[in-house]
Design a protein around this motif. Sequence first.
Motif, PDB file in Angstrom:
ATOM      1  N   VAL A 106       0.873  -1.282  -0.343  1.00  0.00           N
ATOM      2  CA  VAL A 106      -0.013   0.074  -0.228  1.00  0.00           C
ATOM      3  C   VAL A 106       0.777   1.454   0.057  1.00  0.00           C
ATOM      4  O   VAL A 106       1.793   1.139   0.760  1.00  0.00           O
ATOM      5  N   SER A 107       0.685   1.967  -0.431  1.00  0.00           N
ATOM      6  CA  SER A 107       1.456   3.573  -1.080  1.00  0.00           C
ATOM      7  C   SER A 107       0.683   4.591   0.021  1.00  0.00           C
ATOM      8  O   SER A 107      -0.453   4.283  -0.264  1.00  0.00           O
ATOM      9  N   LEU A 108       1.795   5.816   1.219  1.00  0.00           N
ATOM     10  CA  LEU A 108       1.136   6.265   1.755  1.00  0.00           C
ATOM     11  C   LEU A 108       1.650   7.694   0.960  1.00  0.00           C
ATOM     12  O   LEU A 108       2.074   8.293   0.575  1.00  0.00           O
ATOM     13  N   GLY A 109       1.085   8.511   1.954  1.00  0.00           N
ATOM     14  CA  GLY A 109       0.676   9.407   1.412  1.00  0.00           C
ATOM     15  C   GLY A 109       2.637  11.170   1.247  1.00  0.00           C
ATOM     16  O   GLY A 109       3.064  11.240   0.965  1.00  0.00           O
ATOM     17  N   ASP A 110       3.306   9.421   1.932  1.00  0.00           N
ATOM     18  CA  ASP A 110       4.472  10.453   2.376  1.00  0.00           C
ATOM     19  C   ASP A 110       5.992   9.600   1.260  1.00  0.00           C
ATOM     20  O   ASP A 110       6.740   9.824   1.299  1.00  0.00           O
ATOM     21  N   GLY A 111       4.733   8.919   0.265  1.00  0.00           N
ATOM     22  CA  GLY A 111       5.755   8.568  -0.334  1.00  0.00           C
ATOM     23  C   GLY A 111       6.326   6.643  -0.202  1.00  0.00           C
ATOM     24  O   GLY A 111       6.795   6.241  -0.845  1.00  0.00           O
ATOM     25  N   SER A 112       5.904   6.181   1.896  1.00  0.00           N
ATOM     26  CA  SER A 112       6.376   5.084   1.632  1.00  0.00           C
ATOM     27  C   SER A 112       5.237   4.093   1.302  1.00  0.00           C
ATOM     28  O   SER A 112       3.835   3.913   1.312  1.00  0.00           O
ATOM     29  N   GLU A 113       5.857   2.889   1.111  1.00  0.00           N
ATOM     30  CA  GLU A 113       5.320   1.789   1.215  1.00  0.00           C
ATOM     31  C   GLU A 113       5.104   1.086   2.412  1.00  0.00           C
ATOM     32  O   GLU A 113       6.060   0.943   3.071  1.00  0.00           O
ATOM     33  N   ARG A 114       3.815   0.075   2.707  1.00  0.00           N
ATOM     34  CA  ARG A 114       3.507  -0.741   3.709  1.00  0.00           C
ATOM     35  C   ARG A 114       2.761  -1.817   3.362  1.00  0.00           C
ATOM     36  O   ARG A 114       1.954  -2.224   2.174  1.00  0.00           O
ATOM     37  N   SER A 115       2.999  -3.120   3.836  1.00  0.00           N
ATOM     38  CA  SER A 115       2.731  -4.366   3.552  1.00  0.00           C
ATOM     39  C   SER A 115       2.258  -4.532   4.905  1.00  0.00           C
ATOM     40  O   SER A 115       0.240  -5.018   4.767  1.00  0.00           O
ATOM     41  N   PHE A 116       2.467  -4.193   5.952  1.00  0.00           N
ATOM     42  CA  PHE A 116       2.105  -4.711   7.768  1.00  0.00           C
ATOM     43  C   PHE A 116       2.442  -3.864   8.036  1.00  0.00           C
ATOM     44  O   PHE A 116       3.093  -2.550   8.248  1.00  0.00           O
TER      45      PHE A 116
END
Length: 400
Positions: free
Chosen positions: A358-368
């Motif tokens: 998932v892409s977040l607003g700060d440009g980072s990516e996350r799964s968990f």
Amino acid sequence: MSLGEGSLFPVENLPFCVFSAPGDGRRRVGVAIGSYVLEAAPVCESRGLASEAPALSAGALNPFLARGPVAWQRVREALAEAISRRSEVEPVAGNLHPLSDVTLHLPFEVADYVDFYSSEHHASNVGRIFRPDGDPLPPNWKHLPIGYHGRAGTVVVSGTPIVRPKGQRKRTTDPSPTFGPSERLDIEAEVGFVVGSGSRIGEPVPLDDFEWHVFGLVLLNDWSARDIQSWESVPLGPFLGKSFATSVSPFVVPIAALEHARLAPPPRDPPVLPYLDDSGKPPWGLDLSLEIAWNGTVVSRPPFRTMYWTPAQQLAHMTVNGASLRTGDLYASGTVSGPSGDERGSFLELSWNGSTPVSLGDGSERSFLEDGDVVTISATAPGANGTTIGLGEVTGQILP
Ligand code: MN
């Protein structure tokens, strides 16, 4: 303009909370109105409901919940009338506290806690992720609302930090389990139902009696450590992967405020057994619109109206064997997921088990979840008189 008008806490909502004011640790019952909390006991006293004041002066909602549906309605009407009558604001004005000033506490002492699994989209997604070659739904799923008993003592109020749980995990490639902090910490966006009036052991609660027992609902985050859960829960159900913490919103929205949110649930196919058959009865599907924000980025909007089993069916099923209800019982809907990719109620589904981060607003990516992450679940529903009412929010930050 009357108090609360145009906000998510108009007089049509009046969700109950337990609060304390600055410099005064005394916990008491209040209702949210606009950007204020109105202390309930003195207002009821001034409006001829002194008999309800002791229950409303308690440090938890339980004594009020135990008073039953007639008292719930009388108190709700008295508070609404006091707020609506501009000429009689005197008892109201002195008992209003800005929401930004007060501390909101866990609104009720949780008796028993049950969590269901009632979203067909969630259950199917989980099935497809973990059993790609099998049926997405287990064979019993459309015949009964599946659930498990959770840990009541670790239900915490919104804002309580969540310490990353440790435990046994075993990846498929590991020869044996290892011990350490969960590496796959997840959320489950859910709605929790709060039991007011208990029932007697041996006496099932039929579908029609839902409103006599259930006072209201909260937003709920069923924090889930997927790695701990997947290793431990064969063959029994969720245990340490979920029991470390469950967060709830500080406001309990009365069922009475949701009359205009009721709608028919999805059609049942195959037909269900008579004790679960709600065809021809007033429906208990609910048009609640949830929103999940991950570090401030909205990542999902799960629609509660797509839930297959209703809270009335869950209550009927939970008691059909004669199990009794207690004041303060909490039962949760199960993860709310809609049919679309941006309507999923867990990160396991949103990232498809890590394969589509998932892409977040700060440009980072996350799964968990990573340490420091903040997850906030909020929701709205149609209220009376064309209003939109809010369920508040449940938020929590992950600590190492
Ligand atoms: Mn759950």
